[in-house]
Structures are given as C-alpha cells and as structure tokens.
Scaffold this motif. Sequence first.
Motif, PDB file in Angstrom:
ATOM      1  N   THR A 120      44.190 -37.476  -5.488  1.00  0.00           N
ATOM      2  CA  THR A 120      43.258 -38.039  -6.483  1.00  0.00           C
ATOM      3  C   THR A 120      43.370 -37.290  -7.811  1.00  0.00           C
ATOM      4  N   LYS A 121      44.566 -36.752  -8.085  1.00  0.00           N
ATOM      5  CA  LYS A 121      44.692 -35.903  -9.290  1.00  0.00           C
ATOM      6  C   LYS A 121      44.483 -36.691 -10.576  1.00  0.00           C
ATOM      7  N   ASP A 122      44.716 -38.012 -10.547  1.00  0.00           N
ATOM      8  CA  ASP A 122      44.472 -38.814 -11.748  1.00  0.00           C
ATOM      9  C   ASP A 122      42.994 -39.159 -11.901  1.00  0.00           C
ATOM     10  N   ARG A 123      42.164 -38.758 -10.935  1.00  0.00           N
ATOM     11  CA  ARG A 123      40.714 -38.998 -11.034  1.00  0.00           C
ATOM     12  C   ARG A 123      39.969 -37.676 -10.950  1.00  0.00           C
TER      13      ARG A 123
END
Lengths: 452, 89
Positions: free
Chosen positions: A175-178
């Motif tokens: 979930t690194k983009d969130r």
Amino acid sequence: MINVNEIMETIKMIDEEYLDVRTITMGISLVDCADADIDKSCAKIYDKITRVAKDLVKTGEDIEKEYGIPIINKRIAVTPIAMLVGVSGGDPIKYALTLERCAQAVGVNFIGGFSALVQKGFSAGDEALIQAIPQALAQTDHVCASVNVGSTKAGINMDAVKMLGEKVKEAAELTKDRDCIGAAKLVVFCNAPEDNPFMAGAFHGVGEADCVINVGVSGPGVVRSALAKAPKDLTMNEIADLIKRTAFKITRMGQMVGTIASKRLNVPFGIVDLSLAPTPAIGDSVAYILEEMGLETCGAYGTTACLAMLNDAVKKGGVMASSNVGGLSGAFIPVSEDAGMIHAAREGVLTLEKLEAMTAVCSVGLDMVVLPGDTSAEIISGIIADEAAIGMVNSKTTAVRAIPAIGKQVGDELSFGGLLGSGPVMRVNQASCSVMIRRGGKIPAPMQALKN
Amino acid sequence: MKAVVSVLGKDMVGILSDVSNECAKANANVLEVTQTIIQDMFAMFMMIDISKLNQPLSDFSVHMEETGKKKNLVIHVMHEDIFQSMHRI
C-alpha cells in the motif's frame, strides 16, 4: 432538578473539549457460520452480519441526535477469522472481501476480526490467515487485522513474531502508494483483550456471547481542560483526584449510551472501555494532558510517571461509573493520532525508546509509530518481541502497530487522514537482532503465569 | 420524558418567543425556563416535556439546531438523561 451549571458543563465538554463516544462496537460471533465449503461459509457470514447489524449505524446516529453526544464510529468485531479458515480451508482473502462487503452494506467505519490467536502455537487456519494479511489489507478499506503472539499464561510465540515482522513490512509495501495504510490496520498483540471495541485490534473473543454491544469512550480534551483550570501548585495526588472526577463523568456518559444502544438493538450490553483515546484535533491529546501536569514536552523525563498516574486515575474514576468495564481501559498513546505526540516526535523529544517505556504503564503499546522504510523485517520483529515481553511480564496488554514508511526516511512524514492522523518518521536503532529473531521457537511463560 | 433546550448567542428581540413557538409546533410543553444575560450574551435553558412530541426527538433536535443557525444562535436539544447520568449517582 438539573442545575444550569451542570447543563453548561456538559455542553462545554461536548462543544469545546471534544467529548465524544469514540465507538459503539457490535461484537458478532461467526462460529455458527463455519462451513467446510468456503463459499457457503462466506455467504452465511454476509447473511448474519447484515441481519444482526443492519440497524447499528442508524441507532448510533439517532442516539447522537437525541442526546446531543457525538458518536464518532460505529464498528463491528467478529470471531477471529482464522477459526473459520481452519474449518473451511481455502483462500482467506475471500473472507476479507466478504467482511468488506458487509462493512459497506451496513455502513460501519471499520470491521475487525481478520485475526488469529497464536500465542501458544499455530492451529489449522492460523498460518494461512497470517500469510494473507498483507493482501487482505491492501484489497479492502474497512477490514482490520490483528494477531495475538503472546500472553502471560502462554509465553511468546517467536515463530509468529518473526512472521509478523515480515507481514507488517509487506502490508506497508503493498500500500506504499496510499501512505502505507495497510500496516496501520494491523495490530500485533500480547494479552489481547477479547472485548476490545477499539480498532484496529478489535475481535469478538471465543468466550463472548453470540452478539454484544461494547462502547469505547474518549475525552482527553476534557481531562486536559480540567487540569488547565487547576492551580499550578496542586500536588500530584490532588491532580489524580481531579482526573478521577473527570473520568467518572466521561464514563457515565459511555455507560448511558451503551445501555440505550443495547436496549434499542435488543443486544446484550458488554462492556465500557474506559479509555482516553486522542484524535489529531488540537486539544484532544493525551500528550497535552501530560504536558499540563508540568512537562515542557511529552517525552521529557517525568513522562512515564505522569502517564502511570493518568492511566491509573482514569481507571479508578471510570470503574465506579460503569457496571462492566473491559477492553483496553486506560490512556492510549498512538503517535500519529495525537497532536501533542506528533509535535513531540517532530521535535525529537519523544523517541521510540521513551515510547517503549511508556507502554509499560499505559493501556496499549507502541501505537501508530512510523518507521523508516528501509527498516528490516527482523528489526520490526525485534520491536514486536520487546513489546510482547513487557506485556507478558507485567500481565498487561501490549501491542505494536508500526508503519514502515516505504521510500521515506527520518524527517519525512506519512499522512493517513481522518482519525489515523499523520506522523513523522521516527529514528530506529538499526543494530541487528536477526540471529535472535531467526531462532524462532518460544519464550516460555514467566513465573507470573503460575498463579493457581 | 423530558429534554433540555439550551440557547446561547447574542441577545436580540424575540428569542424566547421564537424558541417556544418551535416547541409548541412540535407539541412539546415548556415546563421551566431559566434565562440570563452575561454582558450581551444570551443564555437560556428550557426544560420541555417530550412525551407527546409529534415527531422523533432526533428530527426535532436537528430542526432546532438549524433554526438557531439562521439567527446566529447555538441551540441544543438534549434528552435530560444525559445530564442525569453524568451528574447524578
């Protein structure tokens, strides 16, 4: 007759000091939904939750309007899903997606219980569920996961500690983009309470009734404001008395809301969790209470002592106000959810080491701490092991909810939004503990376990 | 069943009549009124009987809050139990 001052006091607490009921959490047993066929099992879960909890949100909103007291969250906690995976086998993600559909259908803020209890070892379903946690959290928005890796009675399952360090990291990476939100929905416990209404660690324990209503109160702002009005030369025991009186009033309100909700939903009332749960709103902070006692910044020497007193006074004040007390009960110290803690961490006064000491005297553990993204899974396991050891030896609940900020370093920040707030990346001691973590096995239960 | 209506704001002509008028429309009987003016701030508390209310208390509460906003007043309608439970053992 109620007098004007009492009316004014209550209104002021709600309007200016952020008094609220943090959550009404409906605990639902899914034991009767277990089926050898995973799809049938999921269908039964969906039917039961949407039937039992269909009026939960509306009831909460009605109480909110009629009594003028904000009820921030309506949530559901279910039987640890690992037990259902044990019966059905199959891909645990199916259960996570079913829970997500349930949350959306009934409109709750979170649903907890994608959980496993492995303090003494893994049974059928436990390992599969733990392996599935990062994907489950990445593919859903409302589902929360927790794993109990230790207890005073059983010791610490170091194989699980090793696995969970890896899973925390994976949950963040997926979930690194969130802002790595996945890891913020995963709690690793020692001595997990079975009736905790607070997320992300809520699940419906196996010893609980079929369906119950648990309530979590809040109100750090009210306590802080009471202390702010008090003279600066009050002794610590006089401050403790002041906190007790305030906690009593806060808890009475929680007890009332729980009683009404349980009556209207026709579900037994479980417990009131006497917790001081902060929010990122300025003023609604546990750190500010500690600072109001006379610390320049939370994290200064004296912080652990102040927190120990606060935690104890909250319980003493609250326990008489409620017929059944349970859950975590005490003061929470989630860094990213508390304006004062965020400030203290940014200043570098509040360090992970100080927080660890504070967890020995507060009601939970290292909560919502943001770690540098390159922190290894083994170091995260080391942090989990240390926290679990504090909980095991002191017969209290401890937990780790750490968020590795993938691609970020000390000085950067993550922002989760809403009640989860935002947090600066904290410095982590990077000395290796990998040989110890790879040993696996168990830390035997301490002497404290032998009470019989 | 009783509820407390609290009205806070800048003093002006007609507050008491406006609020009691809305109570009458909802069939709430006003049992008791206390009011005070601190500097030019108006503070009024009404105890009303809501047992014969012609609408759900939650709707009445929202309606009163909106009525207050239009006149720059903060109006709360709260079931008396919240005060009883918080301040009485």
